[in-house]
Write a protein that holds these residues in place. Structure first.
Motif, mmCIF file in Angstrom:
data_model
loop_
_atom_site.group_PDB
_atom_site.id
_atom_site.type_symbol
_atom_site.label_atom_id
_atom_site.label_comp_id
_atom_site.label_asym_id
_atom_site.label_seq_id
_atom_site.Cartn_x
_atom_site.Cartn_y
_atom_site.Cartn_z
ATOM 1 N N LEU A 60 0.818 -1.203 0.000
ATOM 2 C CA LEU A 60 0.000 0.000 0.000
ATOM 3 C C LEU A 60 0.857 1.261 0.000
ATOM 4 O O LEU A 60 1.938 1.302 0.595
ATOM 5 C CB LEU A 60 -0.912 0.010 1.230
ATOM 6 N N PRO A 61 0.375 2.303 -0.651
ATOM 7 C CA PRO A 61 1.089 3.585 -0.588
ATOM 8 C C PRO A 61 0.938 4.224 0.795
ATOM 9 O O PRO A 61 0.059 3.847 1.586
ATOM 10 C CB PRO A 61 0.393 4.420 -1.661
ATOM 11 N N LYS A 62 1.798 5.174 1.085
ATOM 12 C CA LYS A 62 1.740 5.863 2.381
ATOM 13 C C LYS A 62 0.414 6.590 2.543
ATOM 14 O O LYS A 62 -0.158 7.095 1.593
ATOM 15 C CB LYS A 62 2.888 6.863 2.506
ATOM 16 N N GLY A 63 -0.059 6.641 3.804
ATOM 17 C CA GLY A 63 -1.270 7.387 4.116
ATOM 18 C C GLY A 63 -2.540 6.578 4.034
ATOM 19 O O GLY A 63 -3.623 7.079 4.354
ATOM 20 N N VAL A 64 -2.452 5.314 3.615
ATOM 21 C CA VAL A 64 -3.647 4.474 3.515
ATOM 22 C C VAL A 64 -3.833 3.724 4.833
ATOM 23 O O VAL A 64 -2.935 3.013 5.289
ATOM 24 C CB VAL A 64 -3.530 3.472 2.356
ATOM 25 N N ASN A 65 -4.991 3.885 5.451
ATOM 26 C CA ASN A 65 -5.273 3.168 6.696
ATOM 27 C C ASN A 65 -6.597 2.403 6.659
ATOM 28 O O ASN A 65 -6.967 1.763 7.640
ATOM 29 C CB ASN A 65 -5.259 4.127 7.891
ATOM 30 N N LEU A 66 -7.308 2.508 5.548
ATOM 31 C CA LEU A 66 -8.557 1.778 5.411
ATOM 32 C C LEU A 66 -8.698 1.297 3.964
ATOM 33 O O LEU A 66 -8.532 2.081 3.024
ATOM 34 C CB LEU A 66 -9.757 2.654 5.779
ATOM 35 N N VAL A 67 -8.999 0.020 3.802
ATOM 36 C CA VAL A 67 -9.161 -0.571 2.467
ATOM 37 C C VAL A 67 -10.528 -1.247 2.392
ATOM 38 O O VAL A 67 -10.938 -1.944 3.318
ATOM 39 C CB VAL A 67 -8.057 -1.608 2.171
ATOM 40 N N GLU A 68 -11.223 -1.011 1.287
ATOM 41 C CA GLU A 68 -12.522 -1.655 1.070
ATOM 42 C C GLU A 68 -12.395 -2.699 -0.028
ATOM 43 O O GLU A 68 -11.818 -2.438 -1.090
ATOM 44 C CB GLU A 68 -13.584 -0.633 0.670
ATOM 45 N N PHE A 69 -12.961 -3.885 0.238
ATOM 46 C CA PHE A 69 -13.034 -4.939 -0.773
ATOM 47 C C PHE A 69 -14.499 -5.160 -1.119
ATOM 48 O O PHE A 69 -15.357 -5.222 -0.227
ATOM 49 C CB PHE A 69 -12.434 -6.248 -0.250
ATOM 50 N N ILE A 128 -13.329 -8.829 -8.092
ATOM 51 C CA ILE A 128 -13.061 -8.237 -6.783
ATOM 52 C C ILE A 128 -12.467 -6.846 -6.975
ATOM 53 O O ILE A 128 -11.536 -6.653 -7.772
ATOM 54 C CB ILE A 128 -12.124 -9.126 -5.935
ATOM 55 N N LYS A 129 -13.037 -5.898 -6.275
ATOM 56 C CA LYS A 129 -12.567 -4.517 -6.328
ATOM 57 C C LYS A 129 -11.888 -4.180 -5.006
ATOM 58 O O LYS A 129 -12.433 -4.447 -3.929
ATOM 59 C CB LYS A 129 -13.747 -3.563 -6.546
ATOM 60 N N MET A 130 -10.675 -3.622 -5.090
ATOM 61 C CA MET A 130 -9.993 -3.090 -3.909
ATOM 62 C C MET A 130 -9.898 -1.577 -4.065
ATOM 63 O O MET A 130 -9.389 -1.080 -5.082
ATOM 64 C CB MET A 130 -8.585 -3.685 -3.771
ATOM 65 N N GLN A 131 -10.369 -0.863 -3.051
ATOM 66 C CA GLN A 131 -10.392 0.600 -3.136
ATOM 67 C C GLN A 131 -9.903 1.211 -1.827
ATOM 68 O O GLN A 131 -10.223 0.733 -0.743
ATOM 69 C CB GLN A 131 -11.809 1.094 -3.437
ATOM 70 N N HIS A 132 -9.098 2.266 -1.942
ATOM 71 C CA HIS A 132 -8.672 3.034 -0.776
ATOM 72 C C HIS A 132 -8.474 4.485 -1.198
ATOM 73 O O HIS A 132 -8.837 4.866 -2.333
ATOM 74 C CB HIS A 132 -7.400 2.446 -0.145
ATOM 75 N N SER A 133 -7.932 5.305 -0.320
ATOM 76 C CA SER A 133 -7.863 6.747 -0.575
ATOM 77 C C SER A 133 -6.941 7.111 -1.725
ATOM 78 O O SER A 133 -7.016 8.217 -2.259
ATOM 79 C CB SER A 133 -7.399 7.474 0.702
ATOM 80 N N LYS A 134 -6.092 6.188 -2.158
ATOM 81 C CA LYS A 134 -5.140 6.478 -3.232
ATOM 82 C C LYS A 134 -5.554 5.900 -4.584
ATOM 83 O O LYS A 134 -4.867 6.105 -5.586
ATOM 84 C CB LYS A 134 -3.761 5.923 -2.866
ATOM 85 N N GLY A 135 -6.666 5.145 -4.623
ATOM 86 C CA GLY A 135 -7.067 4.606 -5.916
ATOM 87 C C GLY A 135 -7.941 3.371 -5.813
ATOM 88 O O GLY A 135 -8.394 2.973 -4.727
ATOM 89 N N LYS A 185 -9.882 -7.127 -10.163
ATOM 90 C CA LYS A 185 -9.383 -8.340 -10.768
ATOM 91 C C LYS A 185 -10.529 -9.331 -10.932
ATOM 92 O O LYS A 185 -11.520 -9.269 -10.213
ATOM 93 C CB LYS A 185 -8.291 -8.985 -9.905
ATOM 94 N N MET A 186 -10.332 -10.258 -11.873
ATOM 95 C CA MET A 186 -11.280 -11.346 -12.031
ATOM 96 C C MET A 186 -10.839 -12.532 -11.199
ATOM 97 O O MET A 186 -9.642 -12.857 -11.133
ATOM 98 C CB MET A 186 -11.369 -11.762 -13.504
ATOM 99 N N ILE A 187 -11.811 -13.203 -10.559
ATOM 100 C CA ILE A 187 -11.519 -14.429 -9.816
ATOM 101 C C ILE A 187 -12.507 -15.500 -10.250
ATOM 102 O O ILE A 187 -13.613 -15.185 -10.732
ATOM 103 C CB ILE A 187 -11.599 -14.223 -8.290
ATOM 104 N N VAL A 188 -12.110 -16.748 -10.125
ATOM 105 C CA VAL A 188 -12.966 -17.870 -10.507
ATOM 106 C C VAL A 188 -13.157 -18.755 -9.289
ATOM 107 O O VAL A 188 -12.171 -19.211 -8.686
ATOM 108 C CB VAL A 188 -12.352 -18.679 -11.659
ATOM 109 N N LEU A 189 -14.405 -19.002 -8.944
ATOM 110 C CA LEU A 189 -14.736 -19.831 -7.791
ATOM 111 C C LEU A 189 -15.187 -21.195 -8.310
ATOM 112 O O LEU A 189 -16.166 -21.307 -9.047
ATOM 113 C CB LEU A 189 -15.843 -19.179 -6.963
ATOM 114 N N GLU A 190 -14.445 -22.264 -7.967
ATOM 115 C CA GLU A 190 -14.783 -23.610 -8.445
ATOM 116 C C GLU A 190 -15.694 -24.323 -7.448
ATOM 117 O O GLU A 190 -15.806 -23.933 -6.290
ATOM 118 C CB GLU A 190 -13.508 -24.429 -8.646
#
Length: 430
Positions: A367-376, A414-421, A425-430
């Motif tokens: 993670l880049p500096k300053g990120v303290n919360l990540v949403e999935f 799956i989307k990962m989002q935080h204050s820097k961007g 990605k695509m995932i496959v569940l078998e």
């Protein structure tokens, strides 16, 4: 630095795949119109395996899990009739039926599946032990014949046939030539031909043939076959057609009233396991030539991430008597295309395992500096949110896991989002 993309744009790009995918035009020849071949075709390589269409009379399912036995109904004058169903006591007394064969029930191969043939169509659909020509012994799993059939070949020779058994992958049957009154006992050891769909038998030569490529080496099958049509009165009749069937390892979908050049929405279709989705009616014979439906697209689903777009472009004779199919094919590989749609270097992350087999997805990211919360957030292939999780972080290296219990097998994003961007990605569940 890569340009950020919203999830909605990403889903659009994945569904209507990247223009990097190459469309290839190809032709498949059945050879001489009067003595045509049947052709197995590999979409990936363009490789074809051809065999003279009239070389076989019966085809026996390898392994016999469905006890399927097909007839080569495309050969002129070929007929299969059921003489006695559920009772073989009259076997020795049966003489040549001659004209009375027309009064017996005619049997044809179903066009929608490889798992049933003409010898199977009399099975009671409500009786799982009935395979048409015989019954499954519930204790041993062996099949024992309980029916007698009359068969007429292309030379109009007639035979009586008793499919006696299927034990351990080996079929055994009796066949009597009415013209000579000679009876043969024939054994078809399909277990000697692994990774094939069928083993073929020719009556006149009393020979087994093995023309098929490996089951993993073909997608499409081009041939003549009978298709049941109906008069306006509703009366069925059998029409000899030239068409395309698919390998039962794959599912197919048909889309009408679209532009075949620009329509690429493979992932949103409803797929069927019927093998005759492509079939024959994309080309209709009219005024001496086939009129091609130019607003139809077919999709073949090879896996959760690999699809083929197929457009049929031609069917007919090329001088003097070469019968040819034309098609355009485009491979859609979501796993490859998705890699070019990351959001930015600030939001790179890794997921593993992928495909996911135990319902648990692991995620790592620097993670880049300053990120303290990540949403999935996880979305299904239609863009519906199915799971969300927030994670507090105190270090530059993120290690997180998501429990995917309750989600069906399939493709997700799956989307990962935080204050820097943001990144997806695509995932496959078998």
């Amino acid at each position: 630095m890569r340009t950020p993309l919203t999830l909605a744009v990403l889903l659009t790009l994945v569904t209507a795949y990247s223009v990097r995918s190459q469309t290839i035009s190809d032709t498949v020849s059945l050879g001489n119109f009067f003595t045509p071949n049947q052709v197995w075709y590999n979409l990936e390589t363009g490789a074809v395996t051809s065999e003279q269409h009239f070389f076989w009379d019966f085809a026996f399912e390898v392994g016999g899990s469905n006890a399927a036995i097909l007839i080569n109904a495309a050969k002129s004058y070929t007929q299969l009739k059921v003489y006695s169903s559920g009772d073989t006591s009259s076997w020795a007394a049966i003489g040549q039926p001659q004209s009375s064969i027309s009064e017996l029930e005619g049997l044809d191969n179903p066009t929608y599946t490889w798992e049933k043939g003409a010898f199977n169509v009399t099975a009671n659909p409500n009786d799982s032990l009935d395979v048409g020509w015989g019954r499954v012994d519930p204790t041993s799993g062996n099949v024992y014949g309980d029916s007698i059939h009359i068969f007429q070949d292309s030379a109009r020779n007639q035979y009586k046939i008793w499919m006696k058994s299927l034990i351990g992958g080996t079929y055994q049957f009796l066949i009597t030539d009415f013209s000579t009154n000679q009876t043969k006992s024939v054994t078809i050891p399909t277990q000697n031909y692994p990774n094939k769909k069928f083993v073929y038998y020719n009556i006149a030569h009393d020979s087994i043939f093995d023309p098929e490529p490996l089951d993993t080496n073909w997608h499409l099958f081009f041939s003549y076959y009978f298709h049941v049509k109906h008069f306006t009165t509703g009366t069925p009749w059998h029409d000899l057609v030239t068409g395309v069937k698919t390998n039962s390892n794959f599912e197919s979908a048909q889309v009408d009233n679209v532009n075949p050049i620009t329509y690429n929405n493979a992932t949103i279709q409803t797929y069927s396991d019927s093998i005759d989705i492509i079939g024959y009616d994309w080309g209709v014979y009219n005024s001496g030539q086939y009129q091609i439906n130019n607003s139809r697209v077919y999709f073949l689903k090879e896996s959760q991430t690999v699809y083929w777009k197929i457009v049929m472009t031609f069917k007919g004779l090329i001088a003097p008597v070469d019968y040819v199919f034309g098609l355009e094919k485009t491979k859609i590989n979501l796993a490859v295309d998705i890699e070019e749609h990351h959001a930015s270097d600030n939001t790179e992350f890794t997921v593993f395992p992928n495909p996911i087999k135990n319902q648990k997805l692991n995620i790592t990211s620097k993670l880049p500096k300053g990120v303290n919360l990540v949403e999935f957030a996880i979305y299904d292939s239609n863009g519906k949110l199915v799971q969300r999780k927030n994670a507090s972080v105190s270090a530059s290296l993120l290690n997180e896991s998501l429990n995917l219990d309750g989600l069906d097998s399939g493709v997700y994003f799956i989307k990962m989002q935080h204050s820097k961007g943001l990144s997806s990605k695509m995932i496959v569940l078998e």
